[in-house]
Design a protein around this motif. Structure first.
Motif, PDB file in Angstrom:
ATOM      1  N   ALA A 129      36.740  43.152  48.978  1.00  0.00           N
ATOM      2  CA  ALA A 129      38.087  42.765  48.553  1.00  0.00           C
ATOM      3  C   ALA A 129      38.404  43.260  47.155  1.00  0.00           C
ATOM      4  CB  ALA A 129      38.223  41.240  48.613  1.00  0.00           C
ATOM      5  N   GLU A 130      37.384  43.540  46.350  1.00  0.00           N
ATOM      6  CA  GLU A 130      37.643  43.999  44.988  1.00  0.00           C
ATOM      7  C   GLU A 130      38.366  45.341  44.967  1.00  0.00           C
ATOM      8  OE1 GLU A 130      33.576  45.580  46.122  1.00  0.00           O
ATOM      9  OE2 GLU A 130      34.697  43.698  46.360  1.00  0.00           O
ATOM     10  N   ILE A 131      38.161  46.166  46.018  1.00  0.00           N
ATOM     11  CA  ILE A 131      38.849  47.454  46.067  1.00  0.00           C
ATOM     12  C   ILE A 131      40.310  47.263  46.454  1.00  0.00           C
ATOM     13  CG2 ILE A 131      38.870  49.750  47.108  1.00  0.00           C
ATOM     14  CD1 ILE A 131      36.610  49.298  45.175  1.00  0.00           C
ATOM     15  N   ASP A 132      40.597  46.283  47.336  1.00  0.00           N
ATOM     16  CA  ASP A 132      41.991  45.940  47.629  1.00  0.00           C
ATOM     17  C   ASP A 132      42.695  45.598  46.320  1.00  0.00           C
ATOM     18  OD1 ASP A 132      40.356  45.681  49.909  1.00  0.00           O
ATOM     19  OD2 ASP A 132      41.696  44.245  50.855  1.00  0.00           O
ATOM     20  N   ILE A 136      45.837  47.459  44.058  1.00  0.00           N
ATOM     21  CA  ILE A 136      47.050  46.747  43.650  1.00  0.00           C
ATOM     22  C   ILE A 136      47.212  46.825  42.132  1.00  0.00           C
ATOM     23  CG2 ILE A 136      48.153  44.475  43.536  1.00  0.00           C
ATOM     24  CD1 ILE A 136      46.797  43.852  46.249  1.00  0.00           C
ATOM     25  N   LEU A 137      46.111  46.669  41.402  1.00  0.00           N
ATOM     26  CA  LEU A 137      46.154  46.789  39.946  1.00  0.00           C
ATOM     27  C   LEU A 137      46.562  48.199  39.526  1.00  0.00           C
ATOM     28  CD1 LEU A 137      42.903  44.818  39.056  1.00  0.00           C
ATOM     29  CD2 LEU A 137      45.253  44.076  38.618  1.00  0.00           C
ATOM     30  N   LEU A 138      46.101  49.197  40.261  1.00  0.00           N
ATOM     31  CA  LEU A 138      46.466  50.586  39.984  1.00  0.00           C
ATOM     32  C   LEU A 138      47.973  50.781  40.111  1.00  0.00           C
ATOM     33  CD1 LEU A 138      46.027  53.635  39.619  1.00  0.00           C
ATOM     34  CD2 LEU A 138      45.291  53.742  42.007  1.00  0.00           C
ATOM     35  N   ALA A 139      48.552  50.287  41.203  1.00  0.00           N
ATOM     36  CA  ALA A 139      49.996  50.410  41.393  1.00  0.00           C
ATOM     37  C   ALA A 139      50.755  49.657  40.312  1.00  0.00           C
ATOM     38  CB  ALA A 139      50.387  49.907  42.780  1.00  0.00           C
TER      39      ALA A 139
END
Length: 423
Positions: A129-132, A136-139
């Motif tokens: 889930a950390e990659i999900d 989102i943080l990237l966007a």
């Protein structure tokens, strides 16, 4: 479909530059896939009963070999194919991003075209889930880099296939009880793709879908933990989000986390970026199973929103406009201009307007220099060249100051013009 012309194309270059810089900081690497793919790739990947496959794809038969091909309506399926065919996951997960045109035959709307452009980020081979949350943080970081405001994040979880199946049974039963309130499109989808009915924009159906069974209520402990891990990371980073139980996205390949970044400033179609986890897509397209998650944003819509919010970019301008009073000075002038460009200074060279018409008057050339936006004019007069110098005149600070620089030392003074113009 539309042309993108100067100076508007500079806005695209600016956006792409911001994206490249940000992707590098998050360690996402660029991937470029073909615009044309086998039609079967999208049918398998997106689902036969999606709007894209049923109504929007530009598909054709190759008259040379009879192969069925399509212009890509989205990039994720092609990225997955490329990752599989080239065994990119042999040594572990990969973080990738892309930019490019997509094609859908849909009714044009504000900020939407039949050839449109997307920027996307995909992380393949990572189940956590950390990659999900990272995506989102990237966007979200991108919105800050661009200066976008009033963009909200909506989240949902689609769980796993067996959880979706249990919800599907309950949803069909519920919708059948309210069939009189469904429109023709919803009735058509009732048994083929009922989840998409929840995403209807028909005002007459809002009460029905608002009280429909929620998929998140059918999730087991593992799916809920995955979702809660995502939201905990977002909370720790002070990223505001809302749960939207009707959020399902348009493609069949999603599971677990789905999300959209939405604005109210672009009409009813307010999504500017959307994505989620798609752990089963690799298998759907005939590849070895691997987890994956990603998002895509609409370039036209992001640029339209920036414009709506008053984000104004300076028109592109060169550092120097080269004024050449007569053709006899051209060989020496162009040699010096090339040296200036080699030193990193952008130079627009004056050119004759018509064959045999000469280079034009100094007055007309200075007028063009001013309209070019250049910070400096460099004048290649015959007398100056004979003395081995050129005249450099400021155009933007109001002083009109003019100095002479040596022609045999262009590399030392040309960068100064670039740095001053940039500042």
């Amino acid at each position: 479909m539309n042309d993108i012309l100067p100076p508007d194309s500079a806005r695209w270059e600016w956006l792409e530059g911001v994206v490249r810089s940000l992707m590098d900081r998050y360690a996402y690497r660029n991937i470029r896939t073909p615009i044309v793919e086998p039609t079967a790739l999208f049918v398998r990947g997106l689902g036969e009963v999606t709007d894209i496959v049923e109504k929007e794809m530009y598909s054709f038969e190759d008259r040379l070999n009879g192969e069925h091909l399509s212009l890509r309506p989205e990039a994720t399926a092609g990225v997955v194919r490329a990752v599989s065919e080239n065994s990119l996951l042999y040594d572990g997960g990969k973080r990738l991003y892309y930019m490019g045109p997509m094609f859908r035959h849909e009714r044009p709307q504000r900020g939407r075209y039949r050839q449109f452009h997307q920027i996307g980020a995909e992380a393949l081979g990572f189940p956590g889930a950390e990659i999900d949350a990272e995506l989102i943080l990237l966007a979200n970081a991108l919105w800050h880099e661009l200066g976008l405001q009033n963009v909200r994040l909506e989240l949902n979880s689609l769980g796993q296939p067996h959880e979706r199946q249990a919800h599907r049974v309950a949803l069909i039963s519920y919708l059948e009880q309210h069939s009189a309130l469904l429109d023709d499109e919803a009735r058509r989808r009732l048994h083929s793709n009922p989840l998409r009915i929840l995403d209807t924009k028909n005002p007459a159906m809002q009460d029905v879908v608002n009280t429909a069974p929620r998929l998140i209520d059918f999730l087991g402990a593992e799916s809920l933990t995955h979702f809660e891990t995502v939201t905990a990371i977002l909370d720790a980073n002070e990223i505001a989000w809302t749960l939207n139980p009707r959020l399902v996205r348009g493609m069949d390949y999603y599971n677990l986390t789905v999300f959209e970044f939405v604005t109210d400033q672009l009409g009813s179609q307010g999504t500017i970026c959307g994505g989620g986890r798609y752990d089963y897509l690799m298998e759907q397209v005939g590849a070895k199973a691997a987890p994956a998650v990603g998002w895509a944003l609409g370039v036209e819509r992001v640029l339209e929103l920036l414009k709506e919010q008053g984000k104004v970019l300076a028109a592109p301008a060169c550092d120097v406009y080269a004024i050449i009073p007569n053709a006899a000075s051209l060989p020496a002038a162009i040699k010096a201009i090339e040296a200036m460009r080699a030193a990193g200074t952008s130079v627009q060279m004056h050119a004759s307007a018509a064959s045999g018409a000469g280079m034009g008057s100094m007055k007309s050339q200075f007028k063009r220099a001013d309209s070019s936006g250049a910070a400096y004019a460099v004048v290649f007069g015959e007398d100056e060249i004979a003395r081995g110098v050129v005249s450099v005149k400021t155009l933007r600070d109001g002083s009109g100051a003019q100095v002479e620089q040596a022609l045999n030392d262009v590399s030392s003074w040309a960068p100064l013009l670039q740095s001053r113009a940039t500042n």
